[in-house]
Motif scaffolding. Structure first.
Motif, short mmCIF file in Angstrom:
data_model
loop_
_atom_site.label_atom_id
_atom_site.label_comp_id
_atom_site.label_asym_id
_atom_site.label_seq_id
_atom_site.Cartn_x
_atom_site.Cartn_y
_atom_site.Cartn_z
N LYS A 71 34.11 29.99 -49.18
CA LYS A 71 33.94 28.86 -48.28
C LYS A 71 32.53 28.86 -47.69
CE LYS A 71 38.33 28.11 -46.15
NZ LYS A 71 39.02 28.58 -44.96
N VAL A 72 32.08 30.04 -47.29
CA VAL A 72 30.74 30.14 -46.72
C VAL A 72 29.70 29.68 -47.72
CG1 VAL A 72 29.00 31.72 -45.84
CG2 VAL A 72 31.38 32.06 -45.24
N MET A 73 29.85 30.16 -48.95
CA MET A 73 28.84 29.81 -49.94
C MET A 73 28.87 28.32 -50.23
SD MET A 73 28.44 32.87 -52.35
CE MET A 73 28.91 34.50 -51.90
N LYS A 74 30.07 27.77 -50.31
CA LYS A 74 30.19 26.35 -50.60
C LYS A 74 29.54 25.55 -49.46
CE LYS A 74 32.80 22.71 -52.33
NZ LYS A 74 32.13 21.72 -51.53
N LEU A 75 29.82 25.96 -48.23
CA LEU A 75 29.24 25.26 -47.09
C LEU A 75 27.72 25.35 -47.10
CD1 LEU A 75 31.66 26.04 -44.14
CD2 LEU A 75 31.16 23.83 -45.14
N GLN A 76 27.24 26.53 -47.47
CA GLN A 76 25.79 26.69 -47.52
C GLN A 76 25.17 25.75 -48.54
OE1 GLN A 76 25.21 30.91 -48.08
NE2 GLN A 76 24.52 31.12 -45.98
N ILE A 114 23.13 4.80 -45.68
CA ILE A 114 23.24 5.38 -44.34
C ILE A 114 24.69 5.62 -44.00
CG2 ILE A 114 22.91 4.91 -41.87
CD1 ILE A 114 20.28 3.52 -42.65
N ASN A 115 25.53 4.63 -44.34
CA ASN A 115 26.96 4.80 -44.08
C ASN A 115 27.52 6.03 -44.80
OD1 ASN A 115 27.11 2.66 -42.42
ND2 ASN A 115 28.50 1.43 -43.70
N ASN A 116 27.15 6.17 -46.07
CA ASN A 116 27.63 7.32 -46.84
C ASN A 116 27.20 8.64 -46.22
OD1 ASN A 116 28.94 5.79 -48.68
ND2 ASN A 116 27.26 5.78 -50.17
N THR A 117 25.94 8.65 -45.81
CA THR A 117 25.41 9.87 -45.23
C THR A 117 26.14 10.23 -43.95
OG1 THR A 117 23.30 9.18 -46.10
CG2 THR A 117 23.27 11.04 -44.62
N LYS A 118 26.43 9.16 -43.17
CA LYS A 118 27.16 9.39 -41.93
C LYS A 118 28.52 10.02 -42.22
CE LYS A 118 25.82 5.75 -38.67
NZ LYS A 118 26.29 4.37 -38.44
N ARG A 119 29.18 9.43 -43.23
CA ARG A 119 30.51 9.92 -43.57
C ARG A 119 30.43 11.39 -44.00
NH1 ARG A 119 31.98 6.55 -47.78
NH2 ARG A 119 31.42 4.86 -46.37
N TRP A 120 29.40 11.66 -44.80
CA TRP A 120 29.21 13.02 -45.30
C TRP A 120 29.00 13.99 -44.15
CZ3 TRP A 120 24.82 14.48 -49.31
CH2 TRP A 120 25.10 15.74 -49.83
N ALA A 121 28.16 13.55 -43.21
CA ALA A 121 27.88 14.40 -42.06
C ALA A 121 29.16 14.69 -41.30
CB ALA A 121 26.86 13.74 -41.15
N ARG A 122 29.98 13.63 -41.15
CA ARG A 122 31.25 13.83 -40.43
C ARG A 122 32.13 14.85 -41.16
NH1 ARG A 122 31.93 8.48 -39.29
NH2 ARG A 122 33.18 8.23 -41.16
N ASP A 123 32.24 14.67 -42.49
CA ASP A 123 33.06 15.59 -43.28
C ASP A 123 32.57 17.03 -43.14
OD1 ASP A 123 34.40 13.42 -44.05
OD2 ASP A 123 33.67 13.36 -46.13
N LEU A 124 31.25 17.14 -43.23
CA LEU A 124 30.67 18.48 -43.16
C LEU A 124 30.94 19.14 -41.82
CD1 LEU A 124 27.14 18.66 -44.80
CD2 LEU A 124 29.07 20.19 -45.14
N SER A 125 30.71 18.36 -40.76
CA SER A 125 30.87 18.98 -39.45
C SER A 125 32.34 19.30 -39.21
CB SER A 125 30.30 18.10 -38.33
OG SER A 125 31.10 16.97 -38.17
N GLN A 126 33.22 18.47 -39.80
CA GLN A 126 34.64 18.79 -39.69
C GLN A 126 34.95 20.09 -40.43
OE1 GLN A 126 37.22 15.62 -40.85
NE2 GLN A 126 39.06 16.79 -40.39
N ALA A 127 34.40 20.18 -41.64
CA ALA A 127 34.63 21.39 -42.44
C ALA A 127 34.13 22.62 -41.69
CB ALA A 127 33.93 21.27 -43.79
N VAL A 215 25.85 38.17 -56.08
CA VAL A 215 24.40 38.08 -56.02
C VAL A 215 23.93 36.67 -55.75
CG1 VAL A 215 22.29 38.40 -57.35
CG2 VAL A 215 24.12 40.08 -57.52
N LYS A 216 24.53 35.71 -56.43
CA LYS A 216 23.95 34.37 -56.39
C LYS A 216 24.83 33.41 -57.17
CE LYS A 216 20.06 32.13 -55.47
NZ LYS A 216 19.74 31.91 -54.09
N LEU A 217 24.76 32.14 -56.80
CA LEU A 217 25.35 31.09 -57.63
C LEU A 217 24.38 30.83 -58.78
CD1 LEU A 217 27.62 28.92 -57.75
CD2 LEU A 217 26.12 27.42 -56.47
N ASN A 218 24.89 30.52 -59.95
CA ASN A 218 23.98 30.24 -61.06
C ASN A 218 23.16 28.99 -60.74
OD1 ASN A 218 24.61 27.79 -63.04
ND2 ASN A 218 26.53 28.50 -62.13
#
Ligand SMILES: *[C@@H]1O[C@H](CO)[C@@H](O)[C@H](O)[C@H]1NC(C)=O
Ligand SMILES: *[C@@H]1O[C@H](CO)[C@@H](O)[C@H](O)[C@H]1NC(C)=O
Ligand SMILES: *[C@@H]1O[C@H](CO)[C@@H](O)[C@H](O)[C@H]1NC(C)=O
Ligand SMILES: *[C@@H]1O[C@H](CO)[C@@H](O)[C@H](O)[C@H]1NC(C)=O
Ligand SMILES: *[C@@H]1O[C@H](CO)[C@@H](O)[C@H](O)[C@H]1NC(C)=O
Ligand SMILES: *[C@@H]1O[C@H](CO)[C@@H](O)[C@H](O)[C@H]1NC(C)=O
Length: 506
Positions: A71-76, A114-127, A215-218
C-alpha cells in the motif's frame, strides 16, 4: 589481589574492505579489573551508526504486513504521478493566462482536466487517510531507508549487506563472549551464520533464506508484473556491480527491452541506465526474432541467455558486440508447453552458479519432468544433462547453487517453499523445507548470484532480493575464559563500541 581475568573479546574478521577490525583477540579490563567484551568499529572508515539506524528501521518495516508495505509503495507511486500531473496542469493554466484559449473546446478540455485532477486528489487524500497515520510514518521510513542505503553505498559499493552480515556475526560473537563470561565452561555456540567465500563451494550448504528486501519497482511500472532482474551471475565476470532489469511485455511472453545500470544507487534512482530493445523495425513491420520469450533470462559473463521468441532455440546476446548467437535445444519443449506453475512461457530457465551456466527445461520424452543441462557458454551446447523426477509444472521456479538445483512451490499468498533439490554432483534428489516470504502472487523468476550469495526475485513487478544463509563452520577453536567476578558486568567502551546489549540478535 584479584586473579588476572582474561577475557577474549573476540573480534576477528572481516571481508569488507572498508572496515578494519582487530585481527586477533583483544584483552581488555575496566578499572575494576573486570572483563569487558567489546569490539571496536572505527568510525572514520564506515558510518556504522547508519547501519544501526538502518537495521532498526528495517526491523520495524519487516514487522509490518506485506499488504501494508505494498500500500505504501502504491501510494508513493500514485503521489509521484499526481505531482507530475499537477505540474503539467499548472503549466497549461499558466499558458492560458498568458495567451488565452483558442476556442470553447480547448476551454472545456481544461475544465475537465481540472475536474479530473480534483477528483484524483480527493481519492488520494481519502486513500491516505484510510491508510491511517501508520502509513504516513511508514512512508517516511521507506524514504529514510533508501537515503541511508545510498549514504552507505557511497562508502562501500554494494558491500553494505555483506557488512551488515559481518556486523550481525560480530554481535553473535559478542553474545557468545558474554555467555561465556556468565558461564565460563560453556563451549562455542553451534548456531549462528557463516559467510563462506564467494564463488567457491567448499562446505557450502544452504541453511536458510533471509527475509526479502524489496529493492524497487521495475522501471516500466506496476502493470509489468512479469520479468527478471539481477547481476552478472558468472564467477569472476568483469562487471560484478552492474544490474540488469528485464520486464516482459504485459502479455507475459515477449522480452523486448531491458535496462542495465552501473551501480546499486543508479538502479535505485533509475539513473544513467542503458536501455536497449531487442525488436527491429524491418520492412515496415516489427521483427521479434531476436527477442526473448518468458522470464528465464539471465546475464552471464557479459551476455544475456534466453529462450528466443517463438522458437526451440536458446539465444545468447553479447552486450559488448550486440551480436546474437542462437542454438536449437534438440529435445526441449517450447511455446508454453511445460512452464512453471502459475508462470507462463518459461520453458527455458537459465541459471549461473559457482559451477557454471545451466539450462532448466523439460522434454516431451520426459513428459514435463525437469531436465538440467550444463551449457558451454561459448558453443551453447549442452555438455552434460541430468533427468530429475520433478514435474516442471509442479514448481513455481528453480535456481542453482553449487550444482544443486532447488525448486520452489507455492505455500500460500505470501509464502513460497523450497521443497525439492537435485544435486548434479551426485545425481541424487531429495526434499527440503525452507520458507521464503514474498510480496504476493507468483514469483516470476528467481536466480542465485554466486558473487554475493543473494537470490534475485522478480515478484509482481517488484525487484526483491534475499540473502542465502549457509551452514556455519566454527571460526574459533577454543576460548579461554577463566572466571568472572560479576557475571553481569558488560561494559561498552568509547562511543563507537558495539555491545550485544545494543542489539537483539535476530
Ligand atoms: C522502530 O519502532 C520503534 C517503536 O515503534 C520506534 O521507537 C523506533 O524509533 C523505530 N525505529 C526507527 C529507526 O524507525
Ligand atoms: C511533489 O512535488 C513537491 C515539489 O514540487 C515536492 O516537495 C514533494 O515532495 C513531491 N511529492 C511527491 C510525493 O513526490
Ligand atoms: C466540473 O465540475 C463542475 C462542478 O463540480 C461542473 O459544474 C462542471 O460542468 C464540470 N466541468 C466539466 C468540464 O466536466
Ligand atoms: C531517518 O534517519 C535519520 C538519520 O539519518 C534519523 O535521525 C531519523 O530518526 C529517521 N527517521 C525515521 C522516521 O526513521
Ligand atoms: C529461516 O529464516 C526465516 C526468516 O529470516 C526465519 O523466520 C526462520 O525462523 C528461519 N528458520 C530457521 C530454521 O532458521
Ligand atoms: C568469461 O569470459 C572471459 C573472456 O571474456 C573468460 O576468460 C572467462 O573464463 C569467462 N568466465 C566464465 C565463468 O565463463
Amino acid at each position: 589481589m584479584f586473579g588476572l581475568l582474561l577475557c577474549l573479546a573476540v573480534a576477528y574478521l572481516v571481508a569488507a574492505d572498508q572496515i578494519i577490525f582487530h585481527d586477533g583477540p583483544i584483552e581488555s579490563y575496566d578499572e575494576d579489573n573486570k572483563c569487558i567484551c567489546s569490539i571496536e568499529l572505527p568510525d572514520t572508515t564506515f558510518p556504522s551508526h547508519l547501519m544501526v539506524i538502518l537495521e532498526n528501521a528495517y526491523k520495524n518495516l519487516t514487522g509490518i504486513s506485506e499488504e501494508e508495505a505494498l500500500k505504501v509503495m502504491k501510494l508513493q507511486t500514485d503521489l509521484a504521478a499526481f505531482n507530475e500531473t499537477m505540474k503539467k496542469l499548472t503549466a497549461t493554466v499558466e499558458k492560458i493566462e498568458m495567451e488565452g484559449v483558442k476556442d470553447d473546446e480547448a476551454y472545456k478540455d481544461i475544465l475537465e482536466k481540472i475536474n479530473n485532477t480534483k477528483r484524483w486528489a480527493r481519492d488520494l487524500s481519502q486513500a491516505l487517510s484510510e491508510a491511517g497515520v501508520g502509513i504516513a510514518a511508514l512512508s517516511d521510513q521507506v524514504s529514510n531507508i533508501s537515503s541511508i542505503v545510498w549514504e552507505l553505498e557511497k562508502f562501500d559499493d554494494n558491500k553494505v549487506l555483506l557488512t551488515h552480515r559481518e556486523i550481525a556475526s560480530l554481535k553473535k560473537q559478542l553474545a557468545d563472549c558474554e555467555d561465556s563470561l556468565r558461564n565460563p565452561n560453556s563451549g562455542l555456540s553451534a548456531s549462528g551464520n557463516w559467510t563462506p567465500e564467494f564463488g567457491k563451494c567448499d562446505n557450502k550448504v544452504m541453511l536458510n533464506i533471509s527475509k526479502p528486501l524489496i529493492v524497487k519497482l521495475n522501471w516500466r511500472g506496476l502493470s509489468y508484473k512479469f520479468g527478471a532482474w539481477g547481476k552478472d551471475f558468472a564467477v569472476g565476470n568483469k562487471n560484478p556491480d552492474k544490474y540488469w532489469v528485464a520486464p516482459l511485455n504485459t502479455d507475459e511472453r515477449l522480452l523486448e527491452t531491458y535496462r542495465i545500470y552501473n551501480s546499486y544507487s543508479e538502479l535505485l534512482l533509475y539513473k544513467n541506465q542503458i536501455e536497449k530493445t531487442l525488436s527491429q523495425f524491418v520492412g515496415f513491420t516489427w521483427n521479434y526474432i531476436n527477442c526473448g520469450q518468458g522470464s528465464g533470462t539471465i546475464l552471464y559473463n557479459g551476455s544475456f541467455y534466453y529462450n528466443c521468441y517463438n522458437s526451440r532455440n536458446l539465444c545468447k546476446l553479447d552486450l559488448a558486440t550486440n551480436k546474437v548467437q542462437r542454438k536449437v535445444v534438440e529435445d526441449a519443449v517450447f511455446n508454453n508447453w511445460y512452464s512453471y506453475n502459475g508462470v507462463n512461457w518459461q520453458d527455458f530457465d537459465f541459471s549461473g552458479d559457482e559451477n557454471g551456466l545451466w539450462i532448466i527445461y523439460s522434454s516431451e520424452k520426459s513428459k514435463g519432468k525437469i531436465k538440467i543441462g550444463q551449457l558451454d557458454p561459448n558453443t551453447l551446447t549442452i555438455v552434460k544433462s541430468w533427468q530429475t523426477s520433478l514435474y516442471k509444472p509442479k514448481a513455481t521456479g528453480t535456481f542453482m547453487i553449487c550444482g544443486v538445483m532447488y525448486a520452489l512451490m507455492r505455500e500460500s499468498d505470501h509464502k513460497e517453499k523450497i521443497f525439492y533439490k537435485y544435486d548434479t554432483n551426485t545425481a541424487t534428489e531429495g526434499t527440503m523445507d525452507i520458507i521464503l516470504e514474498k510480496l504476493t502472487g507468483t514469483p516470476q523468476s528467481i536466480n542465485y548470484n554466486p558473487n554475493d550469495h543473494k537470490l534475485y526475485m522478480y515478484n509482481d513487478g517488484y525487484l526483491v532480493s534475499y540473502d542465502v544463509i549457509f551452514r556455519r563452520v566454527p571460526l574459533f577453536q577454543k576460548r579461554s575464559v577463566v572466571s568472572v567476578e560479576e557475571p553481569d558486568t558488560f561494559a561498552v567502551v568509547g562511543k563507537n563500541h558495539f555491545s550485544s546489549r545494543d542489539f537483539a540478535i535476530a
